[in-house]
Design a protein around this motif. Structure first.
Motif, PDB file in Angstrom:
ATOM      1  N   VAL A   1     -34.386  -4.204  67.563  1.00 53.03           N
ATOM      2  CA  VAL A   1     -33.920  -5.079  66.369  1.00 53.03           C
ATOM      3  C   VAL A   1     -34.531  -4.787  65.050  1.00 53.03           C
ATOM      4  O   VAL A   1     -35.543  -3.935  64.970  1.00 53.03           O
ATOM      5  N   ASP A   2     -33.231  -4.063  64.296  1.00 55.63           N
ATOM      6  CA  ASP A   2     -33.721  -3.642  62.948  1.00 55.63           C
ATOM      7  C   ASP A   2     -34.539  -4.634  62.008  1.00 55.63           C
ATOM      8  O   ASP A   2     -33.590  -5.786  61.474  1.00 55.63           O
ATOM      9  N   VAL A   3     -35.290  -4.148  61.876  1.00 54.27           N
ATOM     10  CA  VAL A   3     -36.192  -6.096  61.277  1.00 54.27           C
ATOM     11  C   VAL A   3     -35.829  -6.555  60.186  1.00 54.27           C
ATOM     12  O   VAL A   3     -35.269  -7.554  59.686  1.00 54.27           O
TER      13      VAL A   3
ATOM     14  N   ALA B   1     -33.589  -9.741  58.577  1.00 52.23           N
ATOM     15  CA  ALA B   1     -34.660 -10.121  57.264  1.00 52.23           C
ATOM     16  C   ALA B   1     -33.908 -10.921  55.935  1.00 52.23           C
ATOM     17  O   ALA B   1     -33.532 -11.154  55.462  1.00 52.23           O
ATOM     18  N   ILE B   2     -33.513  -8.971  55.464  1.00 53.46           N
ATOM     19  CA  ILE B   2     -32.313  -8.953  54.237  1.00 53.46           C
ATOM     20  C   ILE B   2     -31.212 -10.105  54.338  1.00 53.46           C
ATOM     21  O   ILE B   2     -30.799 -10.352  53.978  1.00 53.46           O
ATOM     22  N   GLY B   3     -30.564  -9.981  55.670  1.00 58.31           N
ATOM     23  CA  GLY B   3     -29.307  -9.905  55.950  1.00 58.31           C
ATOM     24  C   GLY B   3     -29.646 -12.439  56.044  1.00 58.31           C
ATOM     25  O   GLY B   3     -28.134 -12.332  55.470  1.00 58.31           O
TER      26      GLY B   3
ATOM     27  N   ALA C   1     -36.324 -14.297  46.918  1.00 60.62           N
ATOM     28  CA  ALA C   1     -37.051 -12.672  46.997  1.00 60.62           C
ATOM     29  C   ALA C   1     -37.226 -12.575  48.308  1.00 60.62           C
ATOM     30  O   ALA C   1     -37.475 -12.912  49.550  1.00 60.62           O
ATOM     31  N   THR C   2     -37.056 -10.871  48.627  1.00 59.11           N
ATOM     32  CA  THR C   2     -37.720 -11.017  49.421  1.00 59.11           C
ATOM     33  C   THR C   2     -38.705  -9.828  49.363  1.00 59.11           C
ATOM     34  O   THR C   2     -38.632  -8.999  48.317  1.00 59.11           O
ATOM     35  N   ALA C   3     -39.744  -9.424  50.145  1.00 57.76           N
ATOM     36  CA  ALA C   3     -40.576  -8.199  50.482  1.00 57.76           C
ATOM     37  C   ALA C   3     -40.738  -7.760  51.584  1.00 57.76           C
ATOM     38  O   ALA C   3     -41.668  -8.145  51.721  1.00 57.76           O
ATOM     39  N   VAL C   4     -39.234  -6.747  51.520  1.00 58.94           N
ATOM     40  CA  VAL C   4     -39.237  -6.511  53.080  1.00 58.94           C
ATOM     41  C   VAL C   4     -39.948  -4.783  53.004  1.00 58.94           C
ATOM     42  O   VAL C   4     -38.426  -3.886  52.015  1.00 58.94           O
ATOM     43  N   PRO C   5     -40.777  -4.638  52.941  1.00 58.74           N
ATOM     44  CA  PRO C   5     -40.903  -2.909  53.478  1.00 58.74           C
ATOM     45  C   PRO C   5     -39.227  -2.609  54.083  1.00 58.74           C
ATOM     46  O   PRO C   5     -39.232  -2.616  55.378  1.00 58.74           O
ATOM     47  N   LEU C   6     -39.239  -1.332  53.669  1.00 63.87           N
ATOM     48  CA  LEU C   6     -38.171  -0.380  53.727  1.00 63.87           C
ATOM     49  C   LEU C   6     -38.517   0.144  55.504  1.00 63.87           C
ATOM     50  O   LEU C   6     -37.127   1.012  56.273  1.00 63.87           O
ATOM     51  N   ASP C   7     -39.524   0.511  55.590  1.00 64.87           N
ATOM     52  CA  ASP C   7     -40.075   1.909  56.832  1.00 64.87           C
ATOM     53  C   ASP C   7     -40.597   0.847  57.624  1.00 64.87           C
ATOM     54  O   ASP C   7     -41.465   1.311  58.353  1.00 64.87           O
TER      55      ASP C   7
END
Length: 395
Positions: free
Chosen positions: A241-243, A247-249, A266-272
């Motif tokens: 799964v691409d978290v 998550a953003i979706g 709001a989202t604070a999800v690191p892209l890496d």
């Protein structure tokens, strides 16, 4: 209440009693004929217990002090009255006393009765003699019976859960079919596919119908999944799964609903973030439950933040933090129970069955993780899906 077989009544052996005015010769003869007896009951004329004559209180058979072949004793012991040598205060156990309580009374009131036995009575009248050997045998029977009863109860409970799951599955299918059609027609009316409405208010009614249908469909799906979890029939379809994407979706899906409530997401999800081995549909379902719950219980102008991080131990944390009403420990326990809802003015104004959080807890545990909750009344709540390190970073 214990069955009669598992009370003192079931231990009462009807040993014929002596009377207090009999001579000891009668007792000596009885003990000689019945070597298994440790004691003989002594009763009055009305059947009430007078005492207990223990074998050890009489001279040894055939010899010793006063012993003799005729059982009378060389010193005339056989002519003595039973009342002279009996124990006038034997342990009396009421016939309705449960087995476990008998053991406690033996140890507390008269430990010597472990050897001599005790007398079972009904309203003070003699019923029979009880022994520790009989108590142990009957206790073992009771334990075995209760084990069988527990196994039968477990089997019936599992059967009931399977029946409930099958019923809910059939019911869900029967409801989904017409509900899907209703939602489709409502969306056609909302979008004015066949032409504009003469009265614009009809478009809003159609939107409300479609939204209510989607809400009902979510409840049906949650109910069915929770029932499957109870029956241990909820299975994972693991994949990579691409978290970040999920998550953003998921947050984007709820943005419009949140804005209608005056709440921002709001989202604070690191892209890496590393990939996660999980069931993608169930991951999305868990995040939707947490986000929608946070939006529901956050007042106007509040903020719901979706965060993600990899902890030092390699576990992946997906957290939903809100500035809502928060919960006490008691309220949190209630919220995590199926059908439980927090009792507050804001909570009562919201629609819901209380299935989202219990289902989310079951789903994350199915992944080998846990639901971590930090909440303070009037300060907000942070709910985190914690996935174990073994599920993180595997493609």
């Amino acid at each position: 209440m214990d069955e009669p077989a598992f009370t003192a009544a079931g231990l009462a052996v009807p040993v014929p009693p002596l009377t207090r005015d009999q001579e000891c010769a009668a007792a000596l003869a009885r003990f000689r004929r019945q070597p298994e007896l440790a004691a003989l009951p002594v009763v009055d004329g009305d059947g009430r217990v007078a005492g207990l004559l223990e074998r050890g209180r009489l001279p040894p058979e055939g010899g010793g002090e006063g012993g003799g072949a005729d059982g009378a004793g060389g010193d005339g012991f056989g002519q003595r009255l039973v009342s002279d040598v009996m124990d006038p205060h034997p342990l009396l156990i009421d016939e309705a006393t449960p087995l476990a309580e008998i053991g406690r009374q033996l140890a507390r009131l008269k430990p010597a009765a472990l050897v001599t036995g005790f007398l079972v009575v009904e309203q003070g009248r003699y019923l029979g003699v009880g022994t520790v050997t009989g108590l142990m045998a009957r206790s073992a029977e009771q334990t075995e019976l209760r084990a069988r009863q527990l196994e039968e109860a477990r089997r019936q409970a599992e059967q009931a859960i399977r029946a409930k799951t099958a019923f809910l599955a059939n019911m869900s299918h029967e409801i989904r079919t017409p509900l899907t059609a209703m939602m489709g027609f409502a969306e056609l009316l909302e979008q004015e596919v066949l032409g504009p409405h003469a009265i614009p208010l009809y478009r809003e009614y159609a939107r409300d119908i479609a939204e209510s249908g989607r809400h009902l469909m979510e409840l049906i799906n949650d109910l069915l999944d929770l029932s499957k979890a109870d029956a241990d029939r909820l299975e994972l379809v693991d994949g990579t799964v691409d978290v970040v994407r999920v998550a953003i979706g998921t947050a984007r899906l709820l943005t419009e609903r949140a804005l209608r409530h005056g709440v921002s997401i709001a989202t604070a999800v690191p892209l890496d973030l590393p990939p996660l081995r999980a069931d993608e549909r169930k991951l999305r379902q868990m995040l939707l439950n947490l986000l929608s719950n946070a939006v529901k219980f956050t007042p106007n102008d509040g903020i719901v933040t979706l965060r993600a991080r990899v902890a030092a131990d390699g576990a992946l944390w997906l957290s939903v933090q809100d500035t809502g009403i928060g919960m006490t420990g008691e309220e949190l326990g209630k919220a995590l129970e199926p059908w439980g809802q927090v009792d507050s003015a804001l909570a009562r104004s919201q629609i819901g069955t209380g299935l989202g959080l219990p289902l989310t807890k079951r789903l994350i545990e199915l992944h080998g993780g846990r639901l971590d909750v930090v909440s303070r009344r009037d300060e907000g709540t942070t709910m985190s899906l914690v996935f174990p390190a073994k599920r993180v970073g595997r493609g």
